[in-house]
Motif scaffolding. Sequence first.
Motif, PDB file in Angstrom:
ATOM      1  N   GLN A  71     -24.428  23.473 -38.251  1.00 32.10           N
ATOM      2  CA  GLN A  71     -24.841  23.529 -36.854  1.00 32.10           C
ATOM      3  C   GLN A  71     -23.600  23.770 -35.990  1.00 32.10           C
ATOM      4  OE1 GLN A  71     -28.084  23.451 -36.140  1.00 32.10           O
ATOM      5  NE2 GLN A  71     -28.373  23.340 -38.345  1.00 32.10           N
ATOM      6  N   PRO A  72     -23.769  24.361 -34.797  1.00 35.58           N
ATOM      7  CA  PRO A  72     -22.609  24.557 -33.914  1.00 35.58           C
ATOM      8  C   PRO A  72     -21.903  23.239 -33.643  1.00 35.58           C
ATOM      9  CG  PRO A  72     -24.505  25.768 -33.089  1.00 35.58           C
ATOM     10  CD  PRO A  72     -25.003  24.904 -34.219  1.00 35.58           C
ATOM     11  N   VAL A  73     -20.586  23.315 -33.548  1.00 37.93           N
ATOM     12  CA  VAL A  73     -19.815  22.113 -33.285  1.00 37.93           C
ATOM     13  C   VAL A  73     -20.264  21.509 -31.958  1.00 37.93           C
ATOM     14  CG1 VAL A  73     -17.805  22.831 -34.615  1.00 37.93           C
ATOM     15  CG2 VAL A  73     -17.963  23.469 -32.219  1.00 37.93           C
ATOM     16  N   GLN A  74     -20.227  20.207 -31.888  1.00 36.13           N
ATOM     17  CA  GLN A  74     -20.723  19.499 -30.712  1.00 36.13           C
ATOM     18  C   GLN A  74     -19.572  19.182 -29.759  1.00 36.13           C
ATOM     19  OE1 GLN A  74     -24.168  19.090 -30.404  1.00 36.13           O
ATOM     20  NE2 GLN A  74     -24.017  20.425 -32.174  1.00 36.13           N
ATOM     21  N   ALA A  75     -19.316  20.055 -28.837  1.00 40.50           N
ATOM     22  CA  ALA A  75     -18.268  19.820 -27.844  1.00 40.50           C
ATOM     23  C   ALA A  75     -18.645  20.548 -26.566  1.00 40.50           C
ATOM     24  CB  ALA A  75     -16.914  20.308 -28.356  1.00 40.50           C
ATOM     25  N   ASP A  76     -18.425  19.924 -25.450  1.00 40.83           N
ATOM     26  CA  ASP A  76     -18.788  20.513 -24.160  1.00 40.83           C
ATOM     27  C   ASP A  76     -17.640  21.362 -23.617  1.00 40.83           C
ATOM     28  OD1 ASP A  76     -21.289  19.297 -24.097  1.00 40.83           O
ATOM     29  OD2 ASP A  76     -20.465  17.458 -23.245  1.00 40.83           O
ATOM     30  N   HIS A 126     -12.921  30.903 -18.080  1.00 37.81           N
ATOM     31  CA  HIS A 126     -13.726  32.104 -17.842  1.00 37.81           C
ATOM     32  C   HIS A 126     -13.780  32.972 -19.098  1.00 37.81           C
ATOM     33  CE1 HIS A 126     -14.978  32.425 -13.561  1.00 37.81           C
ATOM     34  NE2 HIS A 126     -14.119  31.430 -13.433  1.00 37.81           N
ATOM     35  N   ALA A 127     -12.663  33.106 -19.792  1.00 39.92           N
ATOM     36  CA  ALA A 127     -12.655  33.895 -21.018  1.00 39.92           C
ATOM     37  C   ALA A 127     -13.516  33.237 -22.099  1.00 39.92           C
ATOM     38  CB  ALA A 127     -11.224  34.072 -21.517  1.00 39.92           C
ATOM     39  N   ALA A 128     -13.421  31.920 -22.223  1.00 47.03           N
ATOM     40  CA  ALA A 128     -14.210  31.211 -23.234  1.00 47.03           C
ATOM     41  C   ALA A 128     -15.703  31.336 -22.955  1.00 47.03           C
ATOM     42  CB  ALA A 128     -13.788  29.742 -23.283  1.00 47.03           C
ATOM     43  N   HIS A 129     -16.090  31.161 -21.690  1.00 50.14           N
ATOM     44  CA  HIS A 129     -17.506  31.302 -21.337  1.00 50.14           C
ATOM     45  C   HIS A 129     -17.992  32.733 -21.587  1.00 50.14           C
ATOM     46  CE1 HIS A 129     -18.840  27.460 -19.661  1.00 50.14           C
ATOM     47  NE2 HIS A 129     -17.613  27.296 -19.193  1.00 50.14           N
ATOM     48  N   ALA A 130     -17.155  33.709 -21.259  1.00 50.37           N
ATOM     49  CA  ALA A 130     -17.538  35.103 -21.506  1.00 50.37           C
ATOM     50  C   ALA A 130     -17.728  35.362 -22.994  1.00 50.37           C
ATOM     51  CB  ALA A 130     -16.478  36.041 -20.926  1.00 50.37           C
ATOM     52  N   ALA A 131     -16.845  34.784 -23.812  1.00 47.24           N
ATOM     53  CA  ALA A 131     -16.956  34.955 -25.261  1.00 47.24           C
ATOM     54  C   ALA A 131     -18.229  34.318 -25.804  1.00 47.24           C
ATOM     55  CB  ALA A 131     -15.722  34.356 -25.947  1.00 47.24           C
ATOM     56  N   VAL A 132     -18.573  33.142 -25.278  1.00 53.52           N
ATOM     57  CA  VAL A 132     -19.805  32.467 -25.718  1.00 53.52           C
ATOM     58  C   VAL A 132     -21.030  33.281 -25.319  1.00 53.52           C
ATOM     59  CG1 VAL A 132     -21.243  30.429 -25.376  1.00 53.52           C
ATOM     60  CG2 VAL A 132     -18.783  30.166 -25.743  1.00 53.52           C
ATOM     61  N   ARG A 133     -21.044  33.771 -24.070  1.00 54.42           N
ATOM     62  CA  ARG A 133     -22.184  34.578 -23.615  1.00 54.42           C
ATOM     63  C   ARG A 133     -22.331  35.856 -24.438  1.00 54.42           C
ATOM     64  NH1 ARG A 133     -20.342  32.786 -18.407  1.00 54.42           N
ATOM     65  NH2 ARG A 133     -19.052  34.654 -18.201  1.00 54.42           N
ATOM     66  N   GLY A 135     -21.788  36.038 -27.549  1.00 54.17           N
ATOM     67  CA  GLY A 135     -22.195  35.690 -28.910  1.00 54.17           C
ATOM     68  C   GLY A 135     -21.098  35.815 -29.944  1.00 54.17           C
ATOM     69  N   TRP A 136     -19.843  35.800 -29.494  1.00 56.35           N
ATOM     70  CA  TRP A 136     -18.737  35.988 -30.424  1.00 56.35           C
ATOM     71  C   TRP A 136     -18.424  34.745 -31.245  1.00 56.35           C
ATOM     72  CZ3 TRP A 136     -15.138  38.497 -26.202  1.00 56.35           C
ATOM     73  CH2 TRP A 136     -15.644  39.770 -25.872  1.00 56.35           C
ATOM     74  N   PHE A 137     -18.805  33.573 -30.760  1.00 62.84           N
ATOM     75  CA  PHE A 137     -18.475  32.334 -31.465  1.00 62.84           C
ATOM     76  C   PHE A 137     -19.741  31.489 -31.640  1.00 62.84           C
ATOM     77  CE2 PHE A 137     -14.543  33.786 -29.528  1.00 62.84           C
ATOM     78  CZ  PHE A 137     -13.662  33.691 -30.598  1.00 62.84           C
ATOM     79  N   PRO A 138     -20.619  31.914 -32.543  1.00 62.71           N
ATOM     80  CA  PRO A 138     -21.871  31.164 -32.768  1.00 62.71           C
ATOM     81  C   PRO A 138     -21.650  29.773 -33.335  1.00 62.71           C
ATOM     82  CG  PRO A 138     -21.589  32.880 -34.427  1.00 62.71           C
ATOM     83  CD  PRO A 138     -20.539  33.118 -33.390  1.00 62.71           C
ATOM     84  N   GLY A 139     -20.446  29.528 -33.861  1.00 59.58           N
ATOM     85  CA  GLY A 139     -20.146  28.189 -34.365  1.00 59.58           C
ATOM     86  C   GLY A 139     -19.841  27.191 -33.267  1.00 59.58           C
ATOM     87  N   ALA A 191     -16.158  29.970 -40.337  1.00 59.66           N
ATOM     88  CA  ALA A 191     -15.912  31.408 -40.221  1.00 59.66           C
ATOM     89  C   ALA A 191     -16.489  32.162 -41.418  1.00 59.66           C
ATOM     90  CB  ALA A 191     -14.411  31.667 -40.092  1.00 59.66           C
ATOM     91  N   GLU A 192     -16.299  31.630 -42.616  1.00 60.15           N
ATOM     92  CA  GLU A 192     -16.814  32.280 -43.812  1.00 60.15           C
ATOM     93  C   GLU A 192     -18.336  32.323 -43.818  1.00 60.15           C
ATOM     94  OE1 GLU A 192     -15.197  30.465 -47.287  1.00 60.15           O
ATOM     95  OE2 GLU A 192     -13.108  30.795 -46.674  1.00 60.15           O
ATOM     96  N   ALA A 193     -18.951  31.365 -43.141  1.00 60.38           N
ATOM     97  CA  ALA A 193     -20.408  31.322 -43.066  1.00 60.38           C
ATOM     98  C   ALA A 193     -20.953  32.185 -41.937  1.00 60.38           C
ATOM     99  CB  ALA A 193     -20.870  29.879 -42.876  1.00 60.38           C
ATOM    100  N   GLY A 194     -20.071  32.933 -41.266  1.00 61.70           N
ATOM    101  CA  GLY A 194     -20.513  33.784 -40.182  1.00 61.70           C
ATOM    102  C   GLY A 194     -20.700  33.048 -38.873  1.00 61.70           C
ATOM    103  N   LYS A 195     -20.110  31.864 -38.758  1.00 66.90           N
ATOM    104  CA  LYS A 195     -20.227  31.079 -37.538  1.00 66.90           C
ATOM    105  C   LYS A 195     -18.843  30.647 -37.059  1.00 66.90           C
ATOM    106  CE  LYS A 195     -24.881  29.370 -38.413  1.00 66.90           C
ATOM    107  NZ  LYS A 195     -25.791  28.213 -38.442  1.00 66.90           N
TER     108      LYS A 195
END
Length: 335
Positions: A71-76, A126-133, A135-139, A191-195
């Motif tokens: 599951q995605p890591v739990q951090a705000d 701003h860069a981190a939020h853009a990356a999340v939007r 879909g670059w870091f599904p983990g 990363a190896e799991a695609g997340k």
Amino acid sequence: MGKNSRRKRQGRADRAAQSRRQALTDPAEDRAAFARAIHVDHAKGTLIGDHGMQINYFRHVAASSDAAGLQPVQADLPAESGVFVGRDADLAELTGLLDPAASGTVPRVAVVTGMAGVGKSELALHAAHAAVRSGWFPGGVLFVTLHGDDLELAQTALDGFLGAAGIPGDHAPADPQARSRLFSSVIAQYAEAGKPVLVVIDNAVSTGQCELLLPAGGMAVVTSRNELAILDARIVRLGILSDEAGADLLAGQLGVSVGADTRVADHRDDARTISGLCGGLPLALRIVAAILAEHPARALTTVATDLLDARTRLDELQWEGRGEVLAVRAAFDVS
């Protein structure tokens, strides 16, 4: 019944011992069976240690169908500011480094550097939020702000990262370096799991702090007032805002705080002067906006006049309200 219970407990203990012996002598032993034998049951896996051997249950989870157990890591991730101006080129550079489709050699770490109050943290967010939007870091994203140069701060943050990734504290090794290696192995499995997971370390002071928190195979953004000597890192140097961009920031922040406010539009030259006297620092301009919001009748020219004297300028650039204190002097003192 008592004898039967003892026999059942002894049987489970014997099976667990047998699994341990097999795992120690047979590298191909199924890791999931070993985990079950010693009663490891965690949705995201955990690290197991026995007789000096460490088995990463994440490897089995990552190999399962579609890595369903990861599951995605739990951090705000803190919210990004609604007023962000004059940083288009910087944001494009940083998000370009995070883009998995980027061509060429991509660094594993981007270090955003610049003076106190210049907006490093905001750029990283701003860069981190853009990356999340995108879909670059599904983990998921792991974020921490460090307040000082004590290595214990980084160790505490590392424990938090492990917990967010599903590693209970009592299953992590005691040595900080060993915990750091464990963290790297876990993020590598994601990363190896695609997340893949993005790590954001805000306000780092030393390379030593970062070494504990940077996963060897992951992607990270670090902000620091120092140019840290991190292997394979790309430095993004953040400069001050232009007077024009500073005026835009002042207008935008006033718009958020009080709604319709025409002081910047009506007195653009004064706004540019204030931006210059604030050194093009977003922190200083946000403080001025907060002061102006509290005094809707105060003219920009009065603020500019108050800031002219360099001996008292830092005293002017402070604001207290809603339980927080903003001060340029405090940021400079820490720096």
